[in-house]
Design a protein around this motif. Structure first.
Motif, PDB file in Angstrom:
ATOM      1  N   UNK A 130     102.780 -30.447  30.626  1.00 54.15           N
ATOM      2  CA  UNK A 130     101.205 -30.521  30.832  1.00 54.15           C
ATOM      3  C   UNK A 130      99.990 -30.195  30.453  1.00 54.15           C
ATOM      4  N   UNK A 131      98.776 -30.306  30.582  1.00 54.59           N
ATOM      5  CA  UNK A 131      97.813 -30.085  30.078  1.00 54.59           C
ATOM      6  C   UNK A 131      96.799 -29.120  30.650  1.00 54.59           C
ATOM      7  N   UNK A 132      96.834 -28.078  29.868  1.00 51.54           N
ATOM      8  CA  UNK A 132      95.822 -27.556  30.692  1.00 51.54           C
ATOM      9  C   UNK A 132      94.272 -26.186  30.399  1.00 51.54           C
ATOM     10  N   UNK A 133      93.236 -25.800  30.861  1.00 51.77           N
ATOM     11  CA  UNK A 133      92.022 -25.815  30.498  1.00 51.77           C
ATOM     12  C   UNK A 133      92.440 -24.868  29.932  1.00 51.77           C
ATOM     13  N   UNK A 134      91.203 -24.284  28.732  1.00 51.08           N
ATOM     14  CA  UNK A 134      91.119 -23.732  27.824  1.00 51.08           C
ATOM     15  C   UNK A 134      89.725 -22.316  28.214  1.00 51.08           C
ATOM     16  N   UNK A 135      90.668 -21.093  28.883  1.00 50.85           N
ATOM     17  CA  UNK A 135      89.955 -20.488  29.613  1.00 50.85           C
ATOM     18  C   UNK A 135      89.604 -19.507  29.021  1.00 50.85           C
ATOM     19  N   UNK A 136      88.898 -18.916  28.997  1.00 48.45           N
ATOM     20  CA  UNK A 136      87.881 -17.468  28.209  1.00 48.45           C
ATOM     21  C   UNK A 136      88.298 -16.147  29.415  1.00 48.45           C
TER      22      UNK A 136
ATOM     23  N   UNK B 188      87.964 -18.009  40.898  1.00 46.91           N
ATOM     24  CA  UNK B 188      89.270 -18.337  41.252  1.00 46.91           C
ATOM     25  C   UNK B 188      88.830 -19.974  40.711  1.00 46.91           C
ATOM     26  N   UNK B 189      88.031 -20.042  39.501  1.00 49.40           N
ATOM     27  CA  UNK B 189      88.036 -21.470  39.246  1.00 49.40           C
ATOM     28  C   UNK B 189      89.379 -21.158  37.744  1.00 49.40           C
ATOM     29  N   UNK B 190      88.460 -19.968  37.212  1.00 51.93           N
ATOM     30  CA  UNK B 190      89.788 -19.981  36.029  1.00 51.93           C
ATOM     31  C   UNK B 190      90.817 -19.688  35.616  1.00 51.93           C
TER      32      UNK B 190
END
Length: 470
Positions: free
Chosen positions: A356-362, A382-384
């Protein structure tokens, strides 16, 4: 998005419902997601229930929907008392309370003891300011009572298993199976900067008694015929002695159950001599957080793991009939096209069964958030969701990040499908073939993968524009 493998039970709500019963109140659980319900159905349920209290939990990605649900409850029955808890409200209670008058109380941190205490005080006409672990408004002013100490005896917490409609939780990967979840410990003592869990649990780790956990599994299998369980722990294997004792207890019961879990690569290496017990106890799926191919980024994240440790862990799991999953993150502030390519190549080199490839979330409450503000392009919570990019790396566009993720998925799974098809016919092969079919049949996944094909030219244009500005 529903889990591709099936619908997981809302275990946290079962614990909270147990706390409600301890306050001598009747409890209901309404899992709209599991039922496939939207707001019209939710409104109908709220009107039929006429509940005195409506509570919800939320992470950052779901906070707006949770608040919307409480606002709906208030419109239907204005004297309903609304309560909100979870990771995001715990740290962002000021923003939550100032943003909606429909939220009466926020539970801060671990919820069971606080929810029970709050309900008892409200039912008795007392002052909620005497309840540790809550925040609320009083005459326009914010009142926050601080954190309640964590519960010491988590084995004593009641769980309202009887409140769920278990037919709503089938396994889509294992035919005829029902999915459940258990918690064998809470928290994690590690300090990964990207992880909200270590903040929520205050870097603590508390474990349940192995015999009690095995009793619970036996009860759930015998009473509700549950045979697929997600171990929800952040870090179930923290203590080798306690973890092995749990495996031994489960093996001794000879229960026909399947267990899915996540842990750290170092613990798989530590446990290489007992990895057979994992499988004998029913562990069929282990997820490891690898994050990135860049050791300096790993160190900066406080991961306390080396790339080589991860490689060894997958080699060990490959020797067993255990499905291995690797999770990676991309889109870090210093990310480049080359660094993402190295991470994608690492996924192929490690050769886990699933990636799985996730995006880094601040996270808006995490250390370093203010430093990342100049790179944040998306402010809609909602996009986090760790799927959509939120920040724009200094050397890439957000579209380039999305395209890279889609390409990574495509390249990884195009190679894996042939591998699955040529594997010896075993439980593991059947599991992988079924989950891949579900993955490729998901409209959400197909839409995301399509970004890679449709977005390549716009992403290249964005790259040229960036270079021109430089």
């Amino acid at each position: 998005m529903d889990e591709i493998a099936g619908r997981w039970i809302p275990l946290g709500l079962l614990y909270l419902a147990g706390a409600v019963r301890q306050a001598n109140l009747e409890a209901e659980i309404y899992d709209a997601m599991a039922k496939g319900h939207g707001y019209p159905e939710i409104e109908g349920r709220l009107r039929a229930s006429r509940a005195d209290y409506v509570a919800s939990t939320a992470i950052t990605a779901t906070i707006n929907e949770a608040v919307k649900t409480l606002e709906l409850a208030k419109r239907i029955k204005p004297d309903t008392v609304t309560i909100l808890g979870g990771i995001h409200p715990t740290f962002m209670y000021e923003e939550v309370l100032s943003g909606s008058a429909a939220v009466d109380y926020v539970v801060i941190g671990e919820g069971e003891a606080t929810l029970r205490h709050l309900l008892e005080v409200l039912e008795g006409g007392g002052d909620p300011a005497t309840v540790p672990g809550v925040a609320f408004r009083r005459r326009g002013e914010l009142v926050a009572t601080g954190r309640r100490p964590l519960i010491e005896a988590i084995d004593d917490l009641p769980v309202a298993w009887d409140l769920l409609d278990w037919d709503n939780y089938p396994s889509l990967v294992i035919p005829g199976a029902r999915m459940g979840a258990i918690s064998t410990s809470r928290g994690c003592g590690h300090g990964c900067r990207f992880c909200s869990q270590q903040m929520f649990w205050e870097k603590s780790w508390r474990a349940r008694d192995p015999r009690t956990v095995a009793d619970e599994l036996e009860h759930l299998y015998g009473t509700y015929r549950l045979n697929v369980f997600l171990i929800t722990d952040e870090y179930p294997t923290s203590s080798r002695e306690r973890w092995e004792a749990l495996l031994d207890e489960i093996i001794a019961r000879d229960l026909p159950v399947h267990l899915l879990m996540e842990t750290r690569a170092a613990d798989i290496i530590r446990d290489r001599d007992i990895i057979g017990k994992y499988r004998k106890a029913g562990v069929i799926y282990i997820s490891l957080g690898i994050e990135t191919a860049d050791q300096s980024v790993l160190d900066g994240l406080g991961k306390e793991q080396t790339v080589e440790e991860a490689r060894q862990a997958f080699d060990i799991l490959r020797q067993q009939e255990i499905v291995s999953e690797a999770s990676f993150m991309v889109g870090f502030p210093g990310e480049t096209s080359d660094s993402i390519k190295r991470t994608m190549q690492l996924a192929q080199d490690f050769n886990p069964d699933i990636a799985n490839f996730f995006t880094y979330i601040p996270w808006p409450y995490a250390d370093g958030y203010d430093e990342l503000k100049p790179l944040i392009r998306v402010h809609e919570y909602g996009k986090y969701n760790m799927v959509d990019p939120v920040i724009e790396p200094s050397a890439m566009s957000m579209l380039q990040v999305e395209v890279a993720i889609a390409d990574g998925y495509r390249r990884f799974y195009m190679g894996k499908i042939m591998e699955y098809m040529t594997m010896k016919a075993t439980f593991k092969r059947d599991y992988l073939m079924r989950i891949t079919k579900l993955f490729m049949g998901s409209s959400f996944v197909m839409r995301k993968l399509g970004i890679g094909m449709l977005g390549k030219i716009p992403a290249k244009v964005a790259e040229v524009k960036r270079k021109f500005r430089e």
